[in-house]
Design a protein around this motif. Structure first.
Motif, short mmCIF file in Angstrom:
data_model
loop_
_atom_site.label_atom_id
_atom_site.label_comp_id
_atom_site.label_asym_id
_atom_site.label_seq_id
_atom_site.Cartn_x
_atom_site.Cartn_y
_atom_site.Cartn_z
N HIS A 1 1.47 12.85 7.85
CA HIS A 1 2.50 12.19 8.24
C HIS A 1 1.99 10.81 8.79
O HIS A 1 1.08 10.95 9.78
N CYS A 2 2.19 9.77 8.37
CA CYS A 2 1.92 8.41 9.10
C CYS A 2 3.06 7.60 9.36
O CYS A 2 4.05 7.78 8.78
N ASP A 3 2.52 6.37 9.72
CA ASP A 3 3.51 5.30 10.03
C ASP A 3 3.41 4.21 8.62
O ASP A 3 2.86 4.64 7.79
N ARG A 4 3.97 3.37 8.56
CA ARG A 4 4.24 2.46 7.32
C ARG A 4 3.19 1.37 7.60
O ARG A 4 3.36 0.31 7.00
N GLY A 5 2.01 1.39 8.16
CA GLY A 5 1.09 0.50 8.23
C GLY A 5 0.63 0.03 6.78
O GLY A 5 0.57 0.88 5.89
N CYS A 6 0.03 -1.16 6.69
CA CYS A 6 -0.13 -1.61 5.36
C CYS A 6 -1.36 -0.81 4.73
O CYS A 6 -1.39 -0.36 3.56
N GLN A 7 -2.20 0.06 5.51
CA GLN A 7 -3.29 0.53 5.06
C GLN A 7 -2.64 1.69 4.31
O GLN A 7 -3.23 2.31 3.46
N TYR A 8 -1.65 2.54 4.69
CA TYR A 8 -1.07 3.70 4.16
C TYR A 8 0.04 3.43 3.09
O TYR A 8 0.33 4.45 2.34
N VAL A 9 0.43 2.23 2.79
CA VAL A 9 1.42 1.74 1.74
C VAL A 9 0.58 1.22 0.70
O VAL A 9 1.23 0.71 -0.31
N SER A 10 -0.70 1.01 0.86
CA SER A 10 -1.48 -0.10 -0.29
C SER A 10 -1.81 0.92 -1.38
O SER A 10 -1.85 2.32 -1.68
N GLU A 11 -2.20 0.40 -2.44
CA GLU A 11 -2.36 0.94 -3.77
C GLU A 11 -3.66 1.56 -3.71
O GLU A 11 -3.69 2.90 -4.08
N ALA A 12 -4.51 1.20 -2.84
CA ALA A 12 -5.78 1.77 -2.85
C ALA A 12 -5.77 3.22 -2.18
O ALA A 12 -6.42 4.09 -2.26
N PHE A 13 -4.71 3.53 -1.10
CA PHE A 13 -4.42 4.55 -0.28
C PHE A 13 -3.74 5.60 -1.28
O PHE A 13 -4.23 6.84 -1.35
N HIS A 14 -2.72 5.12 -1.86
CA HIS A 14 -2.13 5.80 -3.23
C HIS A 14 -3.32 6.50 -4.01
O HIS A 14 -2.99 7.49 -4.42
#
Length: 105
Positions: A1-14
């Motif tokens: 579970h995480c916030d909506r920070g850019c690192q967590y919604v990025s294509e690389a993270f996915h």
């Protein structure tokens, strides 16, 4: 579970977490994960900051040790009546056994 920070919604993270279920906080609602944030703060303050971590395996062992030998067995918790979870469970089982015995009598 995480916030909506850019690192967590990025294509690389996915891509890196493909096959995992993603869980995000509600937008503009930081209280969604307050309990785990509090636990992470305790973990860092009471344990992790005391060590130089060498690798993932070392970190895993340190965290396991904290949870299994201190957090759940020694450290008191306000929601457990200022007992450790282990003591609270032992007390609960003792009370349950007493109640069952008295019902059987």
């Amino acid at each position: 579970h995480c916030d909506r920070g850019c690192q967590y919604v990025s294509e690389a993270f996915h891509k890196a977490t493909e096959g995992m279920i993603h869980s995000y906080s509600k937008k503009a609602y930081p209280w969604d994960n307050a309990c785990i944030e509090s636990f992470h703060a305790l973990l860092k303050r009471e344990w992790i900051n005391r060590f130089k971590i060498f690798n993932y395996t070392h970190a895993y062992k340190l965290i396991f040790e904290y949870i299994e030998t201190f957090y759940n067995t020694v450290r008191i918790h306000s929601h457990c009546g200022y007992l450790s979870p282990k003591e609270y469970e032992e007390q609960y089982l003792k009370n349950l056994e007493t109640a069952v015995t008295s019902l059987a009598s």
